[in-house]
Every structure is written in C-alpha cells, then in structure tokens.
Design an enzyme around this catalytic site. Structure first.
Site, PDB file in Angstrom:
ATOM      1  N   GLN A   1      -1.534   6.704   0.078  1.00 43.38           N
ATOM      2  CA  GLN A   1      -0.552   6.611   0.987  1.00 43.38           C
ATOM      3  C   GLN A   1      -1.358   6.803   2.521  1.00 43.38           C
ATOM      4  O   GLN A   1      -2.040   7.643   2.551  1.00 43.38           O
ATOM      5  CB  GLN A   1       0.456   7.435   1.184  1.00 43.38           C
ATOM      6  CG  GLN A   1       1.677   7.318   2.112  1.00 43.38           C
ATOM      7  CD  GLN A   1       2.565   6.206   2.053  1.00 43.38           C
ATOM      8  OE1 GLN A   1       2.861   5.395   0.956  1.00 43.38           O
ATOM      9  NE2 GLN A   1       2.519   5.309   3.113  1.00 43.38           N
TER      10      GLN A   1
ATOM     11  N   LYS B   1       9.578   5.240  -2.766  1.00 42.05           N
ATOM     12  CA  LYS B   1       8.562   4.543  -3.993  1.00 42.05           C
ATOM     13  C   LYS B   1       8.948   4.886  -5.376  1.00 42.05           C
ATOM     14  O   LYS B   1       9.078   4.304  -6.367  1.00 42.05           O
ATOM     15  CB  LYS B   1       7.336   4.478  -3.399  1.00 42.05           C
ATOM     16  CG  LYS B   1       6.812   3.685  -2.522  1.00 42.05           C
ATOM     17  CD  LYS B   1       5.329   4.092  -1.825  1.00 42.05           C
ATOM     18  CE  LYS B   1       5.190   3.053  -0.582  1.00 42.05           C
ATOM     19  NZ  LYS B   1       3.889   3.456   0.012  1.00 42.05           N
TER      20      LYS B   1
ATOM     21  N   ASP C   1      -2.154  -2.005  -3.624  1.00 40.35           N
ATOM     22  CA  ASP C   1      -1.988  -2.213  -2.211  1.00 40.35           C
ATOM     23  C   ASP C   1      -2.754  -3.434  -1.724  1.00 40.35           C
ATOM     24  O   ASP C   1      -2.515  -4.068  -0.727  1.00 40.35           O
ATOM     25  CB  ASP C   1      -2.355  -0.969  -1.417  1.00 40.35           C
ATOM     26  CG  ASP C   1      -1.063  -0.234  -0.802  1.00 40.35           C
ATOM     27  OD1 ASP C   1      -0.025  -0.915  -0.699  1.00 40.35           O
ATOM     28  OD2 ASP C   1      -1.248   0.938  -0.263  1.00 40.35           O
TER      29      ASP C   1
END
Ligand code: NDP
Length: 296
Positions: A98, A54, A121
């Site tokens: 994460q 990422k 997200d």
C-alpha cells in the site's frame, strides 16, 4: 444533451461476480485458491480504509486474503525480507504494498523487489516496460478499470481520439498506453499543456486524472464525448467533507454523451480490477487460461 451515467458501482459488482465464478471453478477443478497479500506500513487513515475494504472483497470472491501490518518505523531491510518471503510463498499469487510508504522507505526499490508475476498493482518496472511494448503484463488497476468501462460502453475504441489529462506513472501514462493498445489516437495533457480546453474538446474519450477538484468543465468537452473521471478529491462544503472528481459533473454531463460519477464511477472498478489481476496472476502461475474479459 444529458449524458448517460456510466455506473461503475454496478459494473464493478458484475466484474467481482465474474471473478468469484472463475475462482470457484479454479478451486473445484484444480484445487487452486488464489491468494492476495496486502502490506501496510504505518497507519495512514486513508490507507487503513483501503486495506480493510480490499481484504473484505478479496474474501467475498473466494480468495485468500493475507494482511501484513507493519509499524511506521519498519526498516527497509525488514520490509524486503517480508516481500522476498511472499515472492516464494505458493499460496500467494498477488502482492500489493500500500502506497504511500513512510518517507524513510524507498518506494521504487520496494516495488521493484516484488516478483513481477505477483505485482498485481502493475507498478514494477518490468510490467511498465511490458505494457509499453504491448506485451502481456500486469496492468495497473485504475487504468484497467477505466479501459473496461470504456469497452463496455463504446465497444471498439479503434480510431477514436482520446485525451488523457495527467501523466502520472500510476494513472495517466498507463491509461494512455492502454488506449493506444486499443488503437485510439492518444494525446497526453499535463500542467504545461497550452490551451487545455481546446485540446480536450478534440476528444471522443476524455480521461481526467489531475487531482484538482472539478477542474474540467463543460467547455472542455466535445458534444457526445465519453468522460471518465478518475479524480478523488475531498472538499469542504459548509463544514462537511464532500467527495468530488476532477470533472465538474453537472456542467460536463450537459455536453457529454456519457460520464462516470464520483463517487460510484472509477473508484469501485479499481478494487474489482485488483481482484481480477490476482485471479489472472493465479491462472498464469499455474499455466491455465486467463479469465476472459478481465485483462487488457
Ligand atoms: P498526480 O498528482 O501524480 O498527477 C497529476 C497529473 O495532473 C500530473 O501529470 C499533472 O501535470 C497534471 N496536472 C496537475 N494540474 C494540472 C492542470 N492545471 N492542468 C493540466 N494538468 C494538470 O496524480 P495521480 O495521477 O496519482 O491521481 C490523479 C487523480 O486521480 C487524483 O485525484 C487521485 O486521487 C485520483 N486517483 C484515483 C484512483 C481511483 O481509484 N479512482 C486511483 C489513483 C488516483 P504535471 O505532470 O505537469 O505536474
């Protein structure tokens, strides 16, 4: 029938190119460089790989990438202090924590402490509610990537029968909301669904997000249907690890009209959509028009 293969790797590269072009324009015309902060707690090997990739791709499209690596034993209060600081940092437009977090941390509490406008997200309860009510939100990256591929491949999705197998909060449910938003007739199937194969055979669009290697076989597929395989499963083949989806590729490709492979289908689109969401967040934060074709 042999299905057309939907090349997620190539499409993701195209999306990243669009993001990079828009970022360059933002920097040049407005002096705004979008920034993405990724927070990793602990050292789960799979998460390490995702975070590294990422960060690399974030920089490749011209954005600022910030990584916060915290020890596994980090106290919840300390993590919340970091997120509070990122929430008010004007250089940061997207925050990603994460998952999974170590078990002593309350993931729901942590995710809901992110500013919803920076929740790239799309897991914050406000964004879940906004998506569910058809309002402008941050959309979870994997379902957004699936939607983009479906639109690219099929054009209008209006009136098509869509079956989503899996009802998780991160894939199945938001995927169903997005398909409903594009006027599909949507069925969500799960482990209690009766005669799953028959339900799936009614689908013009079949999305598999189950987490069971190659569970969906050709007899689940309507001839000519578009099959999207979200699954990422590692299986052992002759002592070697192989990556397979939730769809038995060969058997389904013999029936479907189009199909995404694993690897090289949905996976690359997920990171591309994370970058697209960060760009969208930066545009919204500055009252600028959103990038076309990169949002739901
Ligand atoms: P979850 O385990 O959270 O959800 C799985 C869903 O599948 C559940 O709703 C479950 O039903 C349903 N299910 C399980 N077994 C069956 C069955 N036999 N028949 C019908 N339905 C069943 O998984 P996720 O949604 O998080 O992930 C799904 C897959 O997608 C995984 O392989 C994961 O690795 C992959 N994934 C890929 C991403 C990418 O970037 N490509 C991103 C995220 C996930 P019930 O609710 O009844 O238990």
């Amino acid at each position: 029938m042999t299905a057309e293969i939907i090349d997620g790797k190539a499409f993701a590269a195209k999306v990243r190119g669009q993001v990079a072009a828009h970022v360059a324009q933002l920097v040049e015309e407005h002096g705004i460089k979008p920034g993405l902060a990724v927070v990793l707690v602990g050292s789960d090997p799979a998460s390490e790989v995702y975070v590294k990739s990422k960060g690399k791709m974030t920089e490749e499209v011209g954005m600022t990438s910030v990584e916060h690596r915290l020890p596994a034993e980090t106290a919840e209060a300390d993590l919340l202090v970091l997120i509070a600081a990122l929430n008010v940092d004007p250089r940061i437009h997207g925050i990603l924590v994460q998952l999974p977090l170590p078990p002593h941390l309350n993931s729901e509490l942590v995710i809901n402490s992110i500013d919803p406008a920076k929740d790239v997200d799309g897991f914050h309860i406000s964004n879940v509610g906004l998506l569910g009510t058809g309002q402008k939100s941050m959309v979870p990256c994997t379902p957004l990537g699936c939607l983009m591929m479906l639109r690219e491949h099929l054009g209008s999705l209006s009136g098509l029968n869509a079956v989503v197998v899996g009802r998780s909060n991160i894939v199945g449910k938001p995927m169903a909301q997005l398909l409903l938003g594009d006027s599909c007739t949507v069925t969500i199937a799960h482990s209690r669904t009766k005669d799953l194969a028959a339900v799936c055979r009614g689908a013009d669009i079949l999305v598999a997000a189950v987490g069971r290697p190659e569970m969906i076989t050709g007899d689940y597929v309507k001839p000519g249907a578009t099959v999207i395989d979200v699954g990422i499963n590692r299986i052992d083949v002759g002592g070697k690890t192989k990556l397979v989806g939730d769809v038995a590729f060969e058997s389904c490709a013999a029936v479907a009209g189009a199909i995404t492979p694993v690897p090289g289908g949905v996976g690359p689109m997920t990171i591309a959509c994370l970058l697209a969401n960060t760009l969208t967040a930066a545009c919204r934060a500055n009252g600028l028009p959103e990038p076309k074709g990169l949002t739901a």
